[in-house]
Design a protein around this motif. Structure first.
Motif, PDB file in Angstrom:
ATOM      1  N   UNK A  49       0.906  -1.188  -0.013  1.00  0.00           N
ATOM      2  CA  UNK A  49      -0.143   0.181  -0.159  1.00  0.00           C
ATOM      3  C   UNK A  49       1.082   1.008   0.027  1.00  0.00           C
ATOM      4  N   UNK A  50       1.720   1.277   0.649  1.00  0.00           N
ATOM      5  CA  UNK A  50       2.867   2.288   0.857  1.00  0.00           C
ATOM      6  C   UNK A  50       3.187   3.090  -0.718  1.00  0.00           C
ATOM      7  N   UNK A  51       3.213   1.621  -1.386  1.00  0.00           N
ATOM      8  CA  UNK A  51       4.358   2.131  -2.930  1.00  0.00           C
ATOM      9  C   UNK A  51       3.308   2.717  -3.952  1.00  0.00           C
ATOM     10  N   UNK A  52       2.344   2.779  -3.900  1.00  0.00           N
ATOM     11  CA  UNK A  52       1.077   3.258  -4.296  1.00  0.00           C
ATOM     12  C   UNK A  52       0.209   4.912  -3.075  1.00  0.00           C
ATOM     13  N   UNK A  53       0.734   5.159  -2.992  1.00  0.00           N
ATOM     14  CA  UNK A  53      -0.227   6.150  -2.000  1.00  0.00           C
ATOM     15  C   UNK A  53      -0.912   7.005  -3.051  1.00  0.00           C
ATOM     16  N   UNK A  54      -1.243   7.504  -4.245  1.00  0.00           N
ATOM     17  CA  UNK A  54      -2.026   7.671  -5.081  1.00  0.00           C
ATOM     18  C   UNK A  54      -2.876   7.346  -6.173  1.00  0.00           C
ATOM     19  N   UNK A  55      -3.169   5.669  -6.080  1.00  0.00           N
ATOM     20  CA  UNK A  55      -3.615   4.849  -6.459  1.00  0.00           C
ATOM     21  C   UNK A  55      -4.540   4.587  -5.699  1.00  0.00           C
ATOM     22  N   UNK A  56      -5.415   3.872  -6.516  1.00  0.00           N
ATOM     23  CA  UNK A  56      -6.555   3.339  -5.835  1.00  0.00           C
ATOM     24  C   UNK A  56      -6.034   1.096  -6.667  1.00  0.00           C
ATOM     25  N   UNK A  57      -6.307   1.279  -5.419  1.00  0.00           N
ATOM     26  CA  UNK A  57      -6.614  -0.118  -4.215  1.00  0.00           C
ATOM     27  C   UNK A  57      -7.895  -0.705  -4.771  1.00  0.00           C
ATOM     28  N   UNK A  58      -7.520  -2.811  -5.306  1.00  0.00           N
ATOM     29  CA  UNK A  58      -8.428  -3.130  -5.841  1.00  0.00           C
ATOM     30  C   UNK A  58      -8.302  -4.518  -4.944  1.00  0.00           C
ATOM     31  N   UNK A  59      -8.828  -4.714  -3.875  1.00  0.00           N
ATOM     32  CA  UNK A  59      -8.260  -6.007  -3.205  1.00  0.00           C
ATOM     33  C   UNK A  59      -9.344  -7.062  -3.352  1.00  0.00           C
ATOM     34  N   UNK A  60      -8.688  -8.297  -3.686  1.00  0.00           N
ATOM     35  CA  UNK A  60      -9.926  -9.307  -4.210  1.00  0.00           C
ATOM     36  C   UNK A  60      -9.254 -10.741  -3.339  1.00  0.00           C
ATOM     37  N   UNK A  61      -9.491 -11.205  -2.343  1.00  0.00           N
ATOM     38  CA  UNK A  61      -9.697 -12.408  -1.758  1.00  0.00           C
ATOM     39  C   UNK A  61     -10.912 -13.325  -2.045  1.00  0.00           C
ATOM     40  N   UNK A  62     -10.258 -14.611  -2.299  1.00  0.00           N
ATOM     41  CA  UNK A  62     -10.359 -15.650  -2.820  1.00  0.00           C
ATOM     42  C   UNK A  62     -11.547 -16.246  -1.305  1.00  0.00           C
ATOM     43  N   UNK A  63     -11.890 -15.642  -0.782  1.00  0.00           N
ATOM     44  CA  UNK A  63     -12.541 -16.354   0.161  1.00  0.00           C
ATOM     45  C   UNK A  63     -13.936 -15.558   0.864  1.00  0.00           C
ATOM     46  N   UNK A  64     -15.682 -16.465   0.495  1.00  0.00           N
ATOM     47  CA  UNK A  64     -15.669 -16.987   0.677  1.00  0.00           C
ATOM     48  C   UNK A  64     -16.022 -18.162   0.005  1.00  0.00           C
ATOM     49  N   UNK A  65     -15.586 -18.337  -1.454  1.00  0.00           N
ATOM     50  CA  UNK A  65     -15.229 -19.087  -2.527  1.00  0.00           C
ATOM     51  C   UNK A  65     -14.991 -20.553  -1.990  1.00  0.00           C
ATOM     52  N   UNK A  66     -15.707 -21.605  -2.235  1.00  0.00           N
ATOM     53  CA  UNK A  66     -15.144 -22.772  -1.645  1.00  0.00           C
ATOM     54  C   UNK A  66     -13.487 -23.579  -2.437  1.00  0.00           C
ATOM     55  N   UNK A  67     -13.033 -23.352  -1.984  1.00  0.00           N
ATOM     56  CA  UNK A  67     -12.702 -24.491  -0.985  1.00  0.00           C
ATOM     57  C   UNK A  67     -13.148 -23.430   0.444  1.00  0.00           C
ATOM     58  N   UNK A  68     -13.150 -24.905   1.424  1.00  0.00           N
ATOM     59  CA  UNK A  68     -14.095 -24.397   2.728  1.00  0.00           C
ATOM     60  C   UNK A  68     -12.791 -23.894   3.580  1.00  0.00           C
ATOM     61  N   UNK A  69     -11.952 -23.375   4.302  1.00  0.00           N
ATOM     62  CA  UNK A  69     -10.608 -23.982   4.863  1.00  0.00           C
ATOM     63  C   UNK A  69     -10.367 -24.024   6.088  1.00  0.00           C
ATOM     64  N   UNK A  70     -11.705 -24.057   6.739  1.00  0.00           N
ATOM     65  CA  UNK A  70     -11.855 -23.732   8.106  1.00  0.00           C
ATOM     66  C   UNK A  70     -13.312 -25.433   8.812  1.00  0.00           C
TER      67      UNK A  70
END
Length: 303
Positions: A153-174
């Protein structure tokens, strides 16, 4: 393309259909949406870049709006939006196609942008692929995505961040039930071959959502500006597709039923806005594309 055309192209599909009659209902629903929506994606859905305002957009993969609203730890009432896809591939096409996004850095655990990038005619300022550290190397953990964002995040202080987690998509880790460990035949085949119920599926899905939200909360506390939590698409958890009411689990592409296209839109922080600038693309992470293709296949996607 209607089901019979698909069978002509792939005769093995006939055997699968005879073994699993619900595929007829899936094909009927897909034919309906192909007839009523003249697009490769849900064009009436929200364009997250052109229609919405944010500094940080956090996508929880396959996150249903109704279940998110019940479980979110964040203050305020989540809104909803209509997604441009019922699966990640369509979401990516519908939002990135023919765009110049020199103010966006995409930090992603989902690899569909990489798979489609040669077709999209899209320029991002930068793309960062998150290491796949769980489920035998098929998906990145929530911890890995959160740490990647904190590192970058500090490498791009003037950019919008689009952050994509894979969960809750399968596989169900827990998940406590071993039936929910990653199976390359896909979630639906795993369920059909075991004795788990739809209630078991919903429980495991909620556990996976709870798991990722714990780490999203850590991230939200560290990000400045306006942060929104949303999703690329929803998930069927034994619900019935529409308009032909066959029960389904997962998120079949091209089926624009409400459970798949209604996604959360939750502004979770709205502090002082950071200055956003557009700059030419910089070098992005090098990723072996054969590995990307195999990874998507292993997760049950048809490429």
């Amino acid at each position: 393309m209607i089901l019979w055309d698909r069978i002509r192209e792939n005769p093995e599909l006939l055997t699968r259909t005879l073994r699993d009659p619900a595929l007829v209902g899936l094909g009927a629903n897909r034919a309906y949406y192909e007839y009523t929506r003249d697009s490769e994606y849900n064009a009436q859905g929200t364009d997250v870049f052109e229609d919405e305002d944010w500094d940080n957009l956090i996508l929880l993969d396959a996150c249903r709006a109704d279940i998110y609203a019940e479980m979110t730890p964040f203050a305020g009432t989540p809104e909803v939006r209509e997604s441009r896809g019922s699966a990640s591939k369509q979401f990516v096409r519908g939002n990135f196609q023919d765009k110049t996004l020199h103010d966006v850095v995409y930090i992603s655990g989902n690899r569909w942008y990489l798979q489609l990038q040669d077709e999209l005619n899209c320029e991002l300022h930068a793309y960062h692929d998150v290491e796949r550290d769980v489920a035998d190397g098929f998906v990145p953990s929530p911890e890995a995505v959160t740490q990647a964002v904190l590192d970058l995040k500090d490498e791009y202080p003037e950019k919008r961040l689009l952050i994509h987690y894979m969960q809750p998509h399968y596989p169900y880790l827990n998940a406590e039930n071993d039936a929910f460990k990653l199976d390359k035949t896909g979630l639906r085949e795993t369920i059909r071959a075991s004795d788990v119920s739809y209630a078991d599926v919903r429980r495991a899905y909620r556990d996976n959502l709870r798991y990722v939200l714990e780490h999203v909360q850590t991230l939200v506390e560290e990000l400045d500006g306006k942060t929104v939590i949303s999703s690329d698409h929803g998930e069927m958890l034994g619900d019935r597709l529409t308009p032909f009411p066959v029960r389904w689990v997962g998120h079949p592409p091209g089926i624009f039923t409400d459970k798949l296209t209604t996604v959360p839109w939750h502004v979770v922080s709205n502090g002082p806005r950071r200055k956003i600038t557009a700059d030419p693309p910089v070098s992005s992470d090098h990723v072996d594309m054969s590995e990307v293709e195999q990874n998507l296949k292993d997760l049950g996607y048809k490429l």
